[in-house]
Write a protein that holds these residues in place. Structure first.
Motif, PDB file in Angstrom:
ATOM      1  N   GLY A  67       0.816  -1.217   0.000  1.00 48.21           N
ATOM      2  CA  GLY A  67       0.000   0.000   0.000  1.00 48.21           C
ATOM      3  C   GLY A  67       0.845   1.261   0.000  1.00 48.21           C
ATOM      4  O   GLY A  67       0.557   2.215  -0.726  1.00 48.21           O
ATOM      5  N   VAL A  68       1.909   1.276   0.781  1.00 50.78           N
ATOM      6  CA  VAL A  68       2.764   2.476   0.835  1.00 50.78           C
ATOM      7  C   VAL A  68       3.366   2.741  -0.544  1.00 50.78           C
ATOM      8  O   VAL A  68       3.387   3.883  -1.018  1.00 50.78           O
ATOM      9  CB  VAL A  68       3.875   2.316   1.901  1.00 50.78           C
ATOM     10  CG1 VAL A  68       4.891   3.447   1.791  1.00 50.78           C
ATOM     11  CG2 VAL A  68       3.268   2.301   3.296  1.00 50.78           C
ATOM     12  N   GLY A  69       3.818   1.676  -1.216  1.00 47.40           N
ATOM     13  CA  GLY A  69       4.374   1.841  -2.566  1.00 47.40           C
ATOM     14  C   GLY A  69       3.330   2.395  -3.517  1.00 47.40           C
ATOM     15  O   GLY A  69       3.584   3.368  -4.251  1.00 47.40           O
ATOM     16  N   ALA A  70       2.133   1.809  -3.493  1.00 47.62           N
ATOM     17  CA  ALA A  70       1.085   2.216  -4.432  1.00 47.62           C
ATOM     18  C   ALA A  70       0.587   3.628  -4.117  1.00 47.62           C
ATOM     19  O   ALA A  70       0.489   4.476  -5.012  1.00 47.62           O
ATOM     20  CB  ALA A  70      -0.074   1.215  -4.361  1.00 47.62           C
ATOM     21  N   TYR A  71       0.306   3.894  -2.845  1.00 49.60           N
ATOM     22  CA  TYR A  71      -0.185   5.228  -2.487  1.00 49.60           C
ATOM     23  C   TYR A  71       0.896   6.281  -2.658  1.00 49.60           C
ATOM     24  O   TYR A  71       0.601   7.428  -2.992  1.00 49.60           O
ATOM     25  CB  TYR A  71      -0.734   5.239  -1.060  1.00 49.60           C
ATOM     26  CG  TYR A  71      -2.199   4.875  -1.018  1.00 49.60           C
ATOM     27  CD1 TYR A  71      -3.161   5.830  -1.340  1.00 49.60           C
ATOM     28  CD2 TYR A  71      -2.611   3.591  -0.703  1.00 49.60           C
ATOM     29  CE1 TYR A  71      -4.506   5.503  -1.335  1.00 49.60           C
ATOM     30  CE2 TYR A  71      -3.935   3.252  -0.697  1.00 49.60           C
ATOM     31  CZ  TYR A  71      -4.891   4.213  -1.009  1.00 49.60           C
ATOM     32  OH  TYR A  71      -6.213   3.885  -1.019  1.00 49.60           O
ATOM     33  N   GLY A  72       2.142   5.912  -2.435  1.00 52.16           N
ATOM     34  CA  GLY A  72       3.238   6.867  -2.641  1.00 52.16           C
ATOM     35  C   GLY A  72       3.214   7.370  -4.076  1.00 52.16           C
ATOM     36  O   GLY A  72       3.209   8.580  -4.338  1.00 52.16           O
ATOM     37  N   VAL A  73       3.156   6.423  -5.006  1.00 53.91           N
ATOM     38  CA  VAL A  73       3.110   6.807  -6.419  1.00 53.91           C
ATOM     39  C   VAL A  73       1.825   7.569  -6.716  1.00 53.91           C
ATOM     40  O   VAL A  73       1.833   8.617  -7.382  1.00 53.91           O
ATOM     41  CB  VAL A  73       3.212   5.547  -7.316  1.00 53.91           C
ATOM     42  CG1 VAL A  73       2.870   5.886  -8.749  1.00 53.91           C
ATOM     43  CG2 VAL A  73       4.609   4.972  -7.236  1.00 53.91           C
ATOM     44  N   GLY A  74       0.716   7.065  -6.202  1.00 53.70           N
ATOM     45  CA  GLY A  74      -0.591   7.671  -6.470  1.00 53.70           C
ATOM     46  C   GLY A  74      -0.630   9.125  -6.023  1.00 53.70           C
ATOM     47  O   GLY A  74      -0.998  10.024  -6.800  1.00 53.70           O
ATOM     48  N   ILE A  75      -0.231   9.367  -4.805  1.00 50.30           N
ATOM     49  CA  ILE A  75      -0.305  10.727  -4.260  1.00 50.30           C
ATOM     50  C   ILE A  75       0.662  11.657  -4.989  1.00 50.30           C
ATOM     51  O   ILE A  75       0.298  12.756  -5.402  1.00 50.30           O
ATOM     52  CB  ILE A  75      -0.013  10.709  -2.736  1.00 50.30           C
ATOM     53  CG1 ILE A  75      -1.128   9.957  -2.002  1.00 50.30           C
ATOM     54  CG2 ILE A  75       0.125  12.123  -2.193  1.00 50.30           C
ATOM     55  CD1 ILE A  75      -0.812   9.634  -0.555  1.00 50.30           C
ATOM     56  N   LEU A  76       1.886  11.195  -5.172  1.00 51.88           N
ATOM     57  CA  LEU A  76       2.890  12.081  -5.771  1.00 51.88           C
ATOM     58  C   LEU A  76       2.584  12.399  -7.236  1.00 51.88           C
ATOM     59  O   LEU A  76       2.836  13.517  -7.694  1.00 51.88           O
ATOM     60  CB  LEU A  76       4.284  11.457  -5.646  1.00 51.88           C
ATOM     61  CG  LEU A  76       4.833  11.409  -4.216  1.00 51.88           C
ATOM     62  CD1 LEU A  76       6.133  10.613  -4.164  1.00 51.88           C
ATOM     63  CD2 LEU A  76       5.073  12.813  -3.680  1.00 51.88           C
TER      64      LEU A  76
END
Ligand code: ADP
Ligand code: MG
Length: 595
Positions: A67-76
């Protein structure tokens, strides 16, 4: 047989690579999306296999790294306008930070407690993404861009498959590189016996953190790829149900084998698609399958071939003690013996005083015997010297340097090695690996080489193998290099433990009842080995019950009773002292062999 396997392996890998490469040509749009999902799960599973199967750290937060990997990309990318790959890099950094946070509890708790804490952290993460404005809450984030690669947009699921395949192959290659070399050997040793690993020089706390960081890198990478594949992320993708599905993949496939993890991940992803109409029953099915695997094949599908092989070996002949070579001397380490000075050592366990102001001294090139009735504090003394216990009072010096209170790995690096009263070999490491593990004197931060200087790791590995081979030869154990310890007769295991201790090139060797359970012949060989170790200059402290052995082997003897030193001196004079006879037998006749 092994050579045959070695020859077949590259062929098998090549065949597998070709199949994986041409597979998309045979898949329709539906199945290529299944294949893309399967590869992501495989990457996640390899990370989970490394932390759980290899390092033995229960981690139920793998899906949070995802989730951190996916949301990191998503948010940025969506909220801050970052390009995909820069966002991916930052997301990986965030995932590693998450790995460090999830790993922290492992410094304090283990096994199922660790499972509960990491699960709690995963739930907290899920709670955050469901409620925070920045993650889009329940409705998630959409509009995540497709990653460009060399000017090509990877919007086709077919092309994306190849990107995932390459990342998975690289992840597997790196994973195997770690598992088969210094770092992985330490992780596996820690999994098998953290206490013995610490005493052999492994920095347990650092290794646990490294294990979680490794898991987070694989989890984060899978998350990044997922975001670029689906372009949309929402909390339900990172649910606890998915965590348990992932866990099922790793357990069924075989957590101690990275290939097992991949097979489990692909198998269960495909099975899930096939059983999509029976979803409710499928869950039940996985549950039962997991229980069955845990009970009947704890090493999972990947462990089946080696279990069969081991079973066939055992049926054919087993390993015969006859292959035990003769001891041919201690390989020179170039290190001199150390002076051990124990002063006023006190060890209290709640009400029990296990050591009561114990003072003693051992010199280089000397064998100091420690004798005393059961429960008199002998093992406790060793545990304090080797750093397993922090003393309640007093101190231990090695060559004038205080070592008491230091951690076991540090004491090991100062040159103290030990064996255990009850054998503590690393059960799932071969004899060669047991020796190589202890021989490895690098610090854990040395592991940066895995990323920046792999050639250095290889060279170190070659050197370790060469030296470990020499140790096995010297101890007459060469024939058992590839055997697992518990497949060997007890007497040989005892010798392996001494070889392992000597592999660390110690200056002080602590032997805790090394003759226990040995027959007369083995005891004579043991005496020869211990004398040779003394002759090499190493200081030897030996706990022994067998008075005959003590008399013939030790230069001086210290007698403990109820934690206190009641006598010390040369063996013959000590054995004649009334206090000693009293402590041993409650009488004043000479003990010939106390047990
Ligand atoms: P020995 O090796 O001489 O047989 P030990 O050193 O194992 O004796 O034990 C000495 C005493 O310390 C015993 O009474 C034992 O019960 C106690 N003891 C040893 N380790 C612990 C521990 N971890 N917790 C509580 N008591 C302990
Ligand atoms: Mg003991």
């Amino acid at each position: 047989m092994n050579r045959l396997f070695a020859a077949r392996r590259p062929l098998g890998l090549a065949a597998l690579a070709i199949v994986a490469w041409v597979l998309p040509y045979r898949l329709n749009v539906y199945w290529i999306s299944v294949a893309d999902t399967a590869l992501l799960f495989a990457l996640l599973a390899v990370g989970l296999g490394l932390v759980m199967g290899i390092a033995g750290q229960v981690n139920l937060a793998q899906v949070a790294f995802f989730g951190v990997g996916a949301y990191g990309v998503g948010i940025l990318t969506t909220a801050h306008g970052f390009g995909f790959w820069l966002a991916a890099l930052l997301a990986m950094v965030a995932a590693v930070c998450a790995g460090l946070v999830v790993g922290l509890p492992a410094l304090r708790v283990q096994s199922h407690y660790l499972g509960i804490v990491t699960l709690g952290l995963a739930v907290a993460f899920l709670d955050w993404v469901t409620n925070a404005p920045v993650t889009g809450g329940d409705s998630g984030l959409s509009g995540i861009p497709t990653p460009p690669l060399f000017g090509v947009g990877l919007s086709s699921q077919y092309l994306y498959y190849y990107l995932e395949l390459i990342v998975l192959a690289a992840g597997l290659a790196f994973g195997y590189f770690v598992v088969r070399t210094s770092l992985g050997r330490r992780l596996r040793a820690m999994r098998d016996d953290a206490l013995a690993a610490g005493a052999a020089g492994a920095e347990i706390r650092v290794l646990r953190m490294i294990a979680f960081v490794l898991a987070s890198v694989y989890g984060g990478a899978a998350g990044v790829l997922y975001a670029g594949l689906i372009h949309y992320i929402a909390p339900e993708t990172f649910s606890i149900a998915d965590m348990f599905l992932l866990l099922a993949m790793v357990i069924i496939g075989g957590r101690q084998s990275l290939w097992g993890c991949v097979v489990g991940a692909i198998g269960l992803t495909v099975a899930q698609q096939e059983l999509i109409n029976l979803a409710a029953y499928a869950q039940l099915g996985y549950g039962m399958l997991v229980v069955a695997v845990v009970v009947f094949a704890p090493t999972g599908l990947a462990g089946v071939p080696s279990r069969v092989r081991r079973w066939r070996l055992r049926r054919r002949s087993g390993i015969s003690a006859a292959a035990l070579g003769s001891f041919s001397g201690v390989p020179s380490s170039g290190r001199t013996g150390a002076v051990l000075e124990v002063s006023g050592l006190v060890m209290r366990f709640r009400g029990v005083i296990a050591l009561d102001r114990v003072s003693l001294r051992a010199e280089p090139g000397e064998i100091l015997g420690i004798v005393g009735p059961n429960g008199s504090g002998k093992t406790t003394l060793f545990n304090v010297i080797s750093g397993l216990y922090r003393p309640s009072g007093g101190r231990v010096d090695l060559d004038g340097r205080v070592i008491s209170g230091s951690r076991p790995w540090r004491i090991s690096h100062h040159g103290v090695a030990r064996t255990f009263q009850h054998l503590r070999l690393f059960g799932n490491l071969t004899v060669l690996d047991n020796v190589r593990m202890a021989m490895d004197r690098t610090r854990s931060w040395w592991s940066w080489r895995y990323v920046f200087w792999p050639v250095g790791v290889w060279r170190h590995e070659r050197e370790l193998s060469r030296q470990a081979g020499a140790v096995l030869d010297a101890f007459g154990l060469a024939a058992f290099a590839g055997a697992l310890p518990h497949s060997l007769p007890y007497g040989i295991q005892r010798r392996v433990e001494i070889a392992r201790a000597m592999a660390s090139a110690p200056r002080l060797l602590l032997l805790d009842e090394p003759a226990a359970g040995l027959n007369g012949d083995e005891q004579r060989q043991l005496a020869e080995i211990v004398r040779a170790i003394r002759a090499s200059g190493v200081t030897v402290v030996l706990i022994e019950h067998n008075m005959g052995l003590v008399m013939s082997l030790c230069d001086r003897v210290v007698v403990l009773d109820s934690g206190a030193v009641i006598a010390s001196g040369v063996p013959a004079s000590v054995a004649a002292q009334p206090a000693v006879l009293e402590a041993y037998l409650g009488t004043t006749t000479l003990p010939s062999e106390a047990s």
